[in-house]
Scaffold this active site. Structure first.
Site, short mmCIF file in Angstrom:
data_model
loop_
_atom_site.label_atom_id
_atom_site.label_comp_id
_atom_site.label_asym_id
_atom_site.label_seq_id
_atom_site.Cartn_x
_atom_site.Cartn_y
_atom_site.Cartn_z
N GLY A 31 0.81 -1.21 0.00
CA GLY A 31 0.00 0.00 0.00
C GLY A 31 0.84 1.26 0.00
N ILE A 33 1.26 3.67 2.30
CA ILE A 33 2.04 3.83 3.53
C ILE A 33 2.96 2.64 3.74
CG2 ILE A 33 1.91 3.99 6.05
CD1 ILE A 33 -0.68 5.62 5.65
N TYR A 57 -0.44 -7.87 -7.15
CA TYR A 57 0.28 -6.90 -7.98
C TYR A 57 1.04 -5.89 -7.12
CZ TYR A 57 1.44 -3.48 -11.54
OH TYR A 57 2.12 -2.63 -12.36
N LYS A 149 -8.01 10.52 11.37
CA LYS A 149 -9.47 10.40 11.26
C LYS A 149 -10.06 9.57 12.40
CE LYS A 149 -9.00 11.00 6.34
NZ LYS A 149 -7.56 11.32 6.48
N ASN A 186 -3.06 13.01 6.31
CA ASN A 186 -2.72 13.27 4.92
C ASN A 186 -3.43 14.50 4.37
OD1 ASN A 186 -5.30 12.27 4.77
ND2 ASN A 186 -4.89 10.82 3.14
N GLY A 189 -3.34 20.48 8.03
CA GLY A 189 -4.07 21.03 9.16
C GLY A 189 -4.98 20.03 9.86
N SER A 190 -4.95 18.78 9.44
CA SER A 190 -5.84 17.79 10.07
C SER A 190 -5.26 17.29 11.39
CB SER A 190 -6.08 16.62 9.11
OG SER A 190 -4.89 15.93 8.86
#
Length: 190
Positions: A31, A33, A57, A149, A186, A189-190
């Protein structure tokens, strides 16, 4: 300047000492990350890298990159679903990882709203399974790659990752393995 804070300086020497000559497993190794984590881990010279990924893949891509750029690294590509108890039990028993970086996750917020059961199964229950296997197999450290999140979650994806964090906190009280979670952001400002 963009973030409005000073850059974080990593203690690279202590990180290298921690990972040097260890068997390190990365779930979700293909992935976005996970693959970057694999690239960074190669610089720490682990004894062996176990790359766990369910997408053939994606695993092929990171395997080829590591083989070409870091031929001295001993790595093992493992196609496996982290929710498959039998398969993951065998992977832990066969390869005996000392450190686990758990990056496998469904992370696309809108898609997880339409596939909430898969978000919960993979992100929360899959994390609990891998975390328990780490404890039962006496892994030294387990690092959950979480998300910003998960803070006061407003989405299924965020809630599934918050549940994963709670599982990890509980596992930390039940096993000698050191469990930690890091939250990646990602969005500015989160």
């Amino acid at each position: 300047d963009l973030l409005g804070r000073s850059p974080i300086q990593l203690e690279e020497k202590s990180i290298q000492n921690f990972l040097n000559n260890k068997t390190v497993m990365v779930t979700g190794a293909g992935g976005s990350i996970g693959s970057e984590l694999v690239r960074q881990l190669t610089l720490c010279k682990p004894e062996k890298l176990i790359l766990v990924e369910r997408c053939e893949y994606a695993l092929f891509q990171i395997e080829r990159e590591i083989k070409n750029n870091f031929p001295e690294i001993d790595f093992i590509p493992v196609i496996a679903d982290i929710c498959d108890f039998t398969r993951m039990t065998r992977v832990f028993q066969r390869h005996k990882p000392q450190i686990v970086f758990h990056a496998a996750a469904h992370k696309h917020v809108p898609m997880m709203e339409f596939n909430s059961s898969e978000a919960l199964k993979n992100n929360a229950l899959g994390t609990n399974l891998i975390g328990e296997l780490a404890g039962h197999n006496e892994v030294e450290a387990f690092v959950l790659i979480s998300t910003d999140k998960a803070v006061n979650p407003t989405s299924i994806m965020g809630a599934s990752k918050r549940i994963a964090e709670l599982f990890i906190q509980d596992l930390n009280t039940r096993f000698d393995t050191r469990y930690v979670a890091v939250r990646f952001g990602n969005v500015m400002g989160s």
